[in-house]
Design an enzyme around this catalytic site. Structure first.
Site, PDB file in Angstrom:
ATOM      1  N   ASP A  95       0.836  -1.200   0.000  1.00 14.67           N
ATOM      2  CA  ASP A  95       0.000   0.000   0.000  1.00 14.67           C
ATOM      3  C   ASP A  95       0.877   1.259   0.000  1.00 14.67           C
ATOM      4  O   ASP A  95       1.841   1.346   0.759  1.00 14.67           O
ATOM      5  CB  ASP A  95      -0.876  -0.023   1.262  1.00 14.67           C
ATOM      6  CG  ASP A  95      -1.927   1.084   1.262  1.00 14.67           C
ATOM      7  OD1 ASP A  95      -2.731   1.128   0.327  1.00 14.67           O
ATOM      8  OD2 ASP A  95      -1.929   1.905   2.198  1.00 14.67           O
TER       9      ASP A  95
ATOM     10  N   GLU B   1       1.662  -0.747  -5.081  1.00 22.58           N
ATOM     11  CA  GLU B   1       0.632   0.252  -5.365  1.00 22.58           C
ATOM     12  C   GLU B   1       1.342   1.600  -5.331  1.00 22.58           C
ATOM     13  O   GLU B   1       1.604   2.160  -4.278  1.00 22.58           O
ATOM     14  CB  GLU B   1      -0.486   0.242  -4.326  1.00 22.58           C
ATOM     15  CG  GLU B   1      -1.634   1.133  -4.766  1.00 22.58           C
ATOM     16  CD  GLU B   1      -2.134   2.131  -3.742  1.00 22.58           C
ATOM     17  OE1 GLU B   1      -3.169   2.754  -3.986  1.00 22.58           O
ATOM     18  OE2 GLU B   1      -1.485   2.340  -2.710  1.00 22.58           O
TER      19      GLU B   1
HETATM   20  O1  TEU Z   1      -4.408   4.247  -1.633  1.00 29.86           O
HETATM   21  C1  TEU Z   1      -3.283   5.076  -1.843  1.00 29.86           C
HETATM   22  C2  TEU Z   1      -3.521   6.319  -2.537  1.00 29.86           C
HETATM   23  O2  TEU Z   1      -2.581   6.991  -2.876  1.00 29.86           O
HETATM   24  C3  TEU Z   1      -4.927   6.764  -2.749  1.00 29.86           C
HETATM   25  O3  TEU Z   1      -5.060   8.025  -2.207  1.00 29.86           O
HETATM   26  C4  TEU Z   1      -5.206   6.833  -4.172  1.00 29.86           C
HETATM   27  O4  TEU Z   1      -4.356   7.756  -4.776  1.00 29.86           O
HETATM   28  C5  TEU Z   1      -6.602   7.331  -4.353  1.00 29.86           C
HETATM   29  O5  TEU Z   1      -7.468   6.591  -3.537  1.00 29.86           O
HETATM   30  C6  TEU Z   1      -6.996   7.197  -5.794  1.00 29.86           C
HETATM   31  O6  TEU Z   1      -8.245   7.725  -5.928  1.00 29.86           O
HETATM   32  C7  TEU Z   1      -4.229   3.240  -0.692  1.00 29.86           C
HETATM   33  C8  TEU Z   1      -5.456   2.382  -0.577  1.00 29.86           C
HETATM   34  O7  TEU Z   1      -5.677   1.721  -1.798  1.00 29.86           O
HETATM   35  C9  TEU Z   1      -6.602   3.227  -0.146  1.00 29.86           C
HETATM   36  O8  TEU Z   1      -7.795   2.503  -0.091  1.00 29.86           O
HETATM   37  C10 TEU Z   1      -6.269   3.784   1.210  1.00 29.86           C
HETATM   38  O9  TEU Z   1      -7.270   4.683   1.613  1.00 29.86           O
HETATM   39  C11 TEU Z   1      -4.926   4.523   1.200  1.00 29.86           C
HETATM   40  O10 TEU Z   1      -3.915   3.751   0.580  1.00 29.86           O
HETATM   41  C12 TEU Z   1      -4.450   4.767   2.605  1.00 29.86           C
HETATM   42  O11 TEU Z   1      -3.995   3.567   3.186  1.00 29.86           O
END
Ligand code: TEU
Length: 529
Positions: free
Chosen positions: A205, A264
């Site tokens: 993440d 990610e």
């Molecule tokens: O998302 C990481 C992230 O950078 C998100 O802000 C992303 O850019 C955005 O949602 C796109 O619309 C991860 C997870 O996938 C997300 O669900 C979490 O909220 C976030 O990390 C925090 O852990």
């Protein structure tokens, strides 16, 4: 590399489980491990290779579990650690690999480390595991810098003794200080904990966020975006993150068995993304350029070419992804404006055949195989996404619990007679989109996914490898060949196109009209040898 010699993840189709919304066995309206276990036959039948389970750890659920309070235990909402171990074993018995979600950028504010930090003095070792700083201004009443949270508002919250702590996401998600060796040691131990339980990989993440410029400089006005493409942004995609991943690689390699790390990372294009999979670090990364690409032949082709060319130099396989739990479901994205879900669905069917024909691995987000769309009329008082509270923009519309069977909500998501309601409301129209109703319909989205995955598994041209574009393709038609003897054609133009003579259609996303491929339709062809 022969098919037998190459690691499984080079061509795996991974199905994303957003646990809260997959299947509820306990009857509380929230999905759980027992619900997932009961649906393994469905996943097996679908024909995926692996599942990625979004965070299932102990959590106050301020961000659906991306705020972890204990990385070594399962949240009681979902089950127990024994349930998780049982699930991993049951998946392996069916030949399904299991990828868990690792959240290393931040913990929950209820993690014992953060509670200890709050109880300790400024400057203490407990505080140095996070980013605590005095404020600016005469009385320290201004935040230490101008960084913004991804969810909206300041990235800093002040604690009672006057110091501030950094959170690039919600205030309940304090950022860890990866310059502190205790943090790296703790994550080594967490990785071992799950590798000892035989998981096949980790989704990392916010892989682009772990390292911060220790000076914590203000962001320049123009640098507020997620990246600057140079590796020197104060907190996104800094070059130093790669050393962490090289260390994890060495750790996982000691376990053997081809464990996968998938990043990610929201970064500035294929070149930056390639860094995560080059030089002994992570194995693959989500290809968000593909996810963000418009339904346009030229743009899609450019993304595909750039992806393959850039990754080619690293030896890592490409991945392809259309949807996940953070973005608008792609049927709605492709529906255009004004939103036309019939058009969106037609394009999504064609996009599925495109994605599954491309070289490398693919990710399917739960529900896309049912043709679900973004739910855009959830009442504000039922919204759960912390981003909605902080910025008014919600991700709940792609997180609505799946419809499995029956005519009325909860559509088999919860057991009959449970008396609970699903944690987000399901549209009535989903009665026509349940898994059970689609199983009987050869023209359904579910059958298209099942058939294409079955062909993908057995066809020697599909999965890992390369492609060659067809130089004679008409304008706005994507047409490529893969050896031996396979062609994928996607018609993004506004008129029907002829299919090449002498080819057998093995699968099409819509009926062919007199041998012609209609607009927004894709076909897989077997070419004569
Ligand atoms: O998302 C990481 C992230 O950078 C998100 O802000 C992303 O850019 C955005 O949602 C796109 O619309 C991860 C997870 O996938 C997300 O669900 C979490 O909220 C976030 O990390 C925090 O852990």
């Amino acid at each position: 590399m022969s098919a037998a010699a190459r690691p499984w993840w080079r061509e795996a189709v991974v199905y994303q489980i957003y646990m809260r919304s997959f299947a509820d066995a306990s009857g509380d309206g929230i999905g759980d491990i027992a619900g997932l276990l009961a649906r393994l036959p469905y996943l097996h039948e679908l024909g995926i290779d692996a599942i990625w389970i979004t965070p299932w750890y102990r959590s106050p659920m301020a961000d659906g579990g991306y705020d972890v309070a204990d990385y070594r235990d399962i949240d009681p909402l979902f089950g127990t650690l024994a349930d998780a171990e049982g699930l991993i074993g049951a998946c392996h018995e069916r030949g399904i690999r299991v990828i868990v979600d690792l959240v290393p950028n931040h913990t929950s504010d209820r993690h014992h480390w953060f509670e200890a930090a709050l109880a300790a003095e400024p400057g203490s070792p407990e505080r140095s595991r996070y980013w605590f700083r005095p404020g600016r201004g005469r009385g320290g009443e201004l935040p230490p810098n101008n960084w913004q949270s991804r969810f909206g508002g300041l990235a800093w919250t002040q604690v009672p003794d006057g110091e501030w702590y950094l959170h690039l996401f919600a205030p309940e998600q304090p950022d860890l200080n990866w310059a502190n060796p205790a943090v790296a040691d703790e994550f080594d131990s967490i990785l071992r904990f799950w590798l000892d339980r035989d998981v096949d990989g980790f989704r990392i993440d916010v892989a682009h966020g772990l390292m911060k410029d220790p000076e914590l400089p203000d962001l320049a006005q123009h640098a507020g975006a997620e990246h600057n493409g140079a590796g020197s942004h104060p907190h996104w995609d800094r070059d130093e993150v790669q050393a962490i991943y090289q260390r994890w690689r060495r750790l996982a390699d000691r376990y053997g068995g081809e464990r996968l790390f998938v990043a990610e990372a929201w970064v500035a294009g294929a070149d930056r993304l390639a860094r995560y999979v080059a030089s002994g670090g992570l194995d693959t990364a989500f290809n968000f350029d593909f996810l963000r690409c418009a339904w346009d032949a030229g743009e899609l082709r450019a993304v595909i070419d750039r992806t393959l060319a850039t990754l080619g130099g690293t030896g890592a396989p490409a991945t392809w992804v259309l949807s996940n739990h953070d973005v608008q479901r792609h049927i709605t994205r492709y529906a255009g404006s004004p939103a036309d879900l019939v058009r969106g669905t037609r394009r999504a069917r064609a996009a599925a055949l495109l994605m599954l024909a491309l070289p490398g691995g693919a990710y399917i987000y739960q529900g896309e195989e049912l043709g679900l769309w973004e739910v855009e009329d959830i009442p504000a008082e039922l919204m759960q996404d912390p981003r909605f509270r902080l910025s008014g923009r919600t991700r709940d519309g792609c997180r609505v619990p799946l419809p499995w069977s029956g005519e009325v909500s909860p559509f088999g998501f919860s057991p009959a007679g449970a008396g609970s309601t699903p944690w987000l409301p399901q549209p009535d129209a989903w009665r026509a989109f349940t898994a059970t109703s689609q199983e009987r319909d050869p023209d359904s989205m579910l059958e298209l996914y099942r058939r294409s995955l079955r062909i993908r598994r057995s066809h020697p041209a599909l999965g890992d490898g390369d492609l060659e574009w067809d130089a004679d393709a008409p304008a706005n038609v994507l047409s490529f060949q893969r050896e031996p003897g396979f062609r994928c054609i996607v018609n993004l133009s506004t008129s029907a196109v002829e299919l090449p003579a002498g080819a057998d259609v093995i699968l099409a996303s819509a009926p062919l009209a007199g041998g012609r491929l209609a607009p927004d339709t894709a076909a897989w062809l077997q070419l004569a040898r």
